[in-house]
Scaffold this motif. Structure first.
Motif, PDB file in Angstrom:
ATOM      1  N   ASP A  56       0.832  -1.207   0.000  1.00  0.00           N
ATOM      2  CA  ASP A  56       0.000   0.000   0.000  1.00  0.00           C
ATOM      3  C   ASP A  56       0.866   1.256   0.000  1.00  0.00           C
ATOM      4  OD1 ASP A  56      -2.294  -1.507   0.026  1.00  0.00           O
ATOM      5  OD2 ASP A  56      -2.515  -1.457   2.201  1.00  0.00           O
ATOM      6  N   PHE A  57       1.960   1.227   0.733  1.00  0.00           N
ATOM      7  CA  PHE A  57       2.864   2.378   0.805  1.00  0.00           C
ATOM      8  C   PHE A  57       3.405   2.718  -0.582  1.00  0.00           C
ATOM      9  CE2 PHE A  57       7.163   4.093   1.097  1.00  0.00           C
ATOM     10  CZ  PHE A  57       6.981   5.176   1.952  1.00  0.00           C
ATOM     11  N   HIS A  58       3.875   1.736  -1.315  1.00  0.00           N
ATOM     12  CA  HIS A  58       4.484   1.987  -2.617  1.00  0.00           C
ATOM     13  C   HIS A  58       3.453   2.280  -3.692  1.00  0.00           C
ATOM     14  CE1 HIS A  58       8.545   1.227  -1.334  1.00  0.00           C
ATOM     15  NE2 HIS A  58       8.194   0.074  -0.797  1.00  0.00           N
ATOM     16  N   HIS A  59       2.189   2.011  -3.393  1.00  0.00           N
ATOM     17  CA  HIS A  59       1.124   2.318  -4.346  1.00  0.00           C
ATOM     18  C   HIS A  59       0.915   3.831  -4.467  1.00  0.00           C
ATOM     19  CE1 HIS A  59      -2.397   1.430  -6.775  1.00  0.00           C
ATOM     20  NE2 HIS A  59      -3.114   2.248  -6.035  1.00  0.00           N
ATOM     21  N   VAL A  60       1.345   4.597  -3.472  1.00  0.00           N
ATOM     22  CA  VAL A  60       1.203   6.061  -3.468  1.00  0.00           C
ATOM     23  C   VAL A  60       2.476   6.668  -4.050  1.00  0.00           C
ATOM     24  CG1 VAL A  60       0.830   8.116  -2.050  1.00  0.00           C
ATOM     25  CG2 VAL A  60      -0.281   5.946  -1.442  1.00  0.00           C
ATOM     26  N   SER A  61       2.366   7.309  -5.202  1.00  0.00           N
ATOM     27  CA  SER A  61       3.548   7.806  -5.905  1.00  0.00           C
ATOM     28  C   SER A  61       4.327   8.833  -5.085  1.00  0.00           C
ATOM     29  CB  SER A  61       3.143   8.412  -7.256  1.00  0.00           C
ATOM     30  OG  SER A  61       2.214   9.479  -7.076  1.00  0.00           O
ATOM     31  N   ALA A  62       3.628   9.624  -4.272  1.00  0.00           N
ATOM     32  CA  ALA A  62       4.306  10.655  -3.478  1.00  0.00           C
ATOM     33  C   ALA A  62       5.265  10.056  -2.463  1.00  0.00           C
ATOM     34  CB  ALA A  62       3.274  11.521  -2.767  1.00  0.00           C
ATOM     35  N   HIS A  63       5.079   8.781  -2.127  1.00  0.00           N
ATOM     36  CA  HIS A  63       5.949   8.150  -1.144  1.00  0.00           C
ATOM     37  C   HIS A  63       7.357   7.877  -1.680  1.00  0.00           C
ATOM     38  CE1 HIS A  63       2.334   6.489   1.356  1.00  0.00           C
ATOM     39  NE2 HIS A  63       2.563   7.768   1.558  1.00  0.00           N
ATOM     40  N   ALA A  64       7.565   8.098  -2.980  1.00  0.00           N
ATOM     41  CA  ALA A  64       8.898   7.905  -3.553  1.00  0.00           C
ATOM     42  C   ALA A  64       9.800   9.120  -3.335  1.00  0.00           C
ATOM     43  CB  ALA A  64       8.777   7.609  -5.050  1.00  0.00           C
ATOM     44  N   ARG A  65       9.261  10.197  -2.802  1.00  0.00           N
ATOM     45  CA  ARG A  65      10.053  11.404  -2.593  1.00  0.00           C
ATOM     46  C   ARG A  65      11.130  11.182  -1.536  1.00  0.00           C
ATOM     47  NH1 ARG A  65       4.764  15.380  -2.108  1.00  0.00           N
ATOM     48  NH2 ARG A  65       4.131  15.251  -4.306  1.00  0.00           N
ATOM     49  N   PRO A  66      12.298  11.823  -1.697  1.00  0.00           N
ATOM     50  CA  PRO A  66      13.387  11.665  -0.735  1.00  0.00           C
ATOM     51  C   PRO A  66      12.987  12.030   0.697  1.00  0.00           C
ATOM     52  CG  PRO A  66      14.194  12.696  -2.737  1.00  0.00           C
ATOM     53  CD  PRO A  66      12.702  12.647  -2.861  1.00  0.00           C
ATOM     54  N   GLY A  67      12.159  13.056   0.851  1.00  0.00           N
ATOM     55  CA  GLY A  67      11.746  13.469   2.188  1.00  0.00           C
ATOM     56  C   GLY A  67      10.934  12.395   2.897  1.00  0.00           C
ATOM     57  N   VAL A  68      10.137  11.649   2.148  1.00  0.00           N
ATOM     58  CA  VAL A  68       9.343  10.570   2.725  1.00  0.00           C
ATOM     59  C   VAL A  68      10.252   9.438   3.169  1.00  0.00           C
ATOM     60  CG1 VAL A  68       7.536   8.867   2.292  1.00  0.00           C
ATOM     61  CG2 VAL A  68       7.315  11.177   1.366  1.00  0.00           C
ATOM     62  N   ARG A  69      11.235   9.121   2.331  1.00  0.00           N
ATOM     63  CA  ARG A  69      12.169   8.054   2.698  1.00  0.00           C
ATOM     64  C   ARG A  69      12.947   8.425   3.954  1.00  0.00           C
ATOM     65  NH1 ARG A  69      10.210   3.915   0.170  1.00  0.00           N
ATOM     66  NH2 ARG A  69      12.078   2.853   0.943  1.00  0.00           N
ATOM     67  N   GLN A  70      13.291   9.700   4.072  1.00  0.00           N
ATOM     68  CA  GLN A  70      13.985  10.147   5.276  1.00  0.00           C
ATOM     69  C   GLN A  70      13.093  10.013   6.504  1.00  0.00           C
ATOM     70  OE1 GLN A  70      15.355  14.194   5.118  1.00  0.00           O
ATOM     71  NE2 GLN A  70      16.301  14.142   7.138  1.00  0.00           N
ATOM     72  N   LYS A  71      11.816  10.341   6.345  1.00  0.00           N
ATOM     73  CA  LYS A  71      10.866  10.204   7.460  1.00  0.00           C
ATOM     74  C   LYS A  71      10.756   8.734   7.883  1.00  0.00           C
ATOM     75  CE  LYS A  71       8.755  12.579   9.430  1.00  0.00           C
ATOM     76  NZ  LYS A  71       8.972  13.115  10.801  1.00  0.00           N
ATOM     77  N   LEU A  72      10.764   7.811   6.936  1.00  0.00           N
ATOM     78  CA  LEU A  72      10.718   6.397   7.282  1.00  0.00           C
ATOM     79  C   LEU A  72      11.904   6.014   8.155  1.00  0.00           C
ATOM     80  CD1 LEU A  72       9.605   4.460   4.068  1.00  0.00           C
ATOM     81  CD2 LEU A  72       8.217   5.239   5.974  1.00  0.00           C
ATOM     82  N   ARG A  73      13.077   6.504   7.791  1.00  0.00           N
ATOM     83  CA  ARG A  73      14.267   6.180   8.590  1.00  0.00           C
ATOM     84  C   ARG A  73      14.143   6.732  10.004  1.00  0.00           C
ATOM     85  NH1 ARG A  73      16.698   7.227   3.492  1.00  0.00           N
ATOM     86  NH2 ARG A  73      17.104   9.403   4.038  1.00  0.00           N
ATOM     87  N   GLN A  74      13.504   7.885  10.142  1.00  0.00           N
ATOM     88  CA  GLN A  74      13.334   8.490  11.462  1.00  0.00           C
ATOM     89  C   GLN A  74      12.344   7.709  12.317  1.00  0.00           C
ATOM     90  OE1 GLN A  74      12.067  12.438  10.417  1.00  0.00           O
ATOM     91  NE2 GLN A  74      14.156  13.187  10.033  1.00  0.00           N
ATOM     92  N   LEU A  75      11.345   7.107  11.671  1.00  0.00           N
ATOM     93  CA  LEU A  75      10.303   6.377  12.401  1.00  0.00           C
ATOM     94  C   LEU A  75      10.691   4.930  12.695  1.00  0.00           C
ATOM     95  CD1 LEU A  75       7.139   7.600  10.439  1.00  0.00           C
ATOM     96  CD2 LEU A  75       7.953   8.418  12.656  1.00  0.00           C
TER      97      LEU A  75
END
Length: 243
Positions: A56-75
């Motif tokens: 479901d996460f990868h189904h949302v195109s906006a989740h490919a942004r670098p800022g989102v990936r950084q947020k994942l690492r923080q969480l």
């Protein structure tokens, strides 16, 4: 929580609204401080607590942004250590995940400040869907894992409960009594989540048994079947207080 590895069963058991965990790309994410700031709202995250939400996460195109990936690492608070299930038991993992998804859908449907009629309409639809579809999938799936066919009496009873559920929801809404409507909505939610929580517990125990080879998984699957069948046959449809 430290960055030690957790099994999916650990994630499922630990995760609730006080410790909201999901898995994305083998990383366990703690959403405690992020739920209310999620751009897509809390509900979509709460519906996936304790699950692997990677698809479901990868189904949302906006989740490919670098800022989102950084947020994942923080969480991220842990890694998932998942031992594959034997091929014959692979459907068990899918069943447990399905039960968790349905359970989560019930858990997020009461809304403070919303007209209780709306709550009951939404929960009533979910209740019917549980009786008409989900429980049949669970009964068929667990039965197949045990090498037998679904109990026809349980399937007939689901038809009866579905008809009764629709009539009860319609009758309660027709009363136009906010107190009775809210009470019945809460009863439906608690009645269904209690069943699904018990099935999840049995299913998770079966998966853990398979991953550790310490006990016989069929015993836990039998218990899950008993939980469902007892709920179906012993449900006396007692009216909640105020209904």
């Amino acid at each position: 929580m430290n960055r030690d590895a957790l099994s999916m069963e650990n994630v499922l058991e630990k995760s609730d609204t006080s410790c909201p965990l999901i898995v994305v790309d083998h990383h366990v994410l703690d959403l405690t401080d992020f739920l209310r700031r999620h751009p897509g709202g809390e509900a979509v995250l709460l519906a996936n607590l304790g699950r692997d939400a990677s698809a479901d996460f990868h189904h949302v195109s906006a989740h490919a942004r670098p800022g989102v990936r950084q947020k994942l690492r923080q969480l991220a608070v842990a890694e998932v250590d998942s031992v594959p299930l034997p091929a014959a038991w692979a459907p068990l993992g899918e069943l447990v995940d399905h039960v968790r998804l349905v359970r989560n859908s019930f858990a997020v449907q009461l809304s403070v400040g919303r007209d209780p009629v709306h709550d009951l309409v939404y929960l009533g639809q979910s209740y019917r869907h549980l009786l008409d579809d989900h429980l049949r999938v669970f009964i068929d799936g667990f039965s197949a894992l045990l090498g037998r066919t679904a109990d026809p009496a349980s399937l007939r009873r689901l038809d009866e409960l579905s008809t009764s559920a629709q009539a009860r929801v319609e009758a309660t809404v027709a009363k136009a009594d906010a107190t009775a409507t809210a009470a019945f909505a809460q009863w439906v939610q608690q009645h269904c989540t209690a069943l699904l929580d018990d099935v999840i517990a049995c299913g998770s125990a079966a998966v853990r048994a398979l991953r550790t080879s310490c006990t016989e998984p069929a015993d836990h699957v039998e218990e899950a079947m008993s939980v469902i069948e007892n709920w179906v046959h012993e449900d006396d449809e007692a009216e909640p207080d105020g209904a």
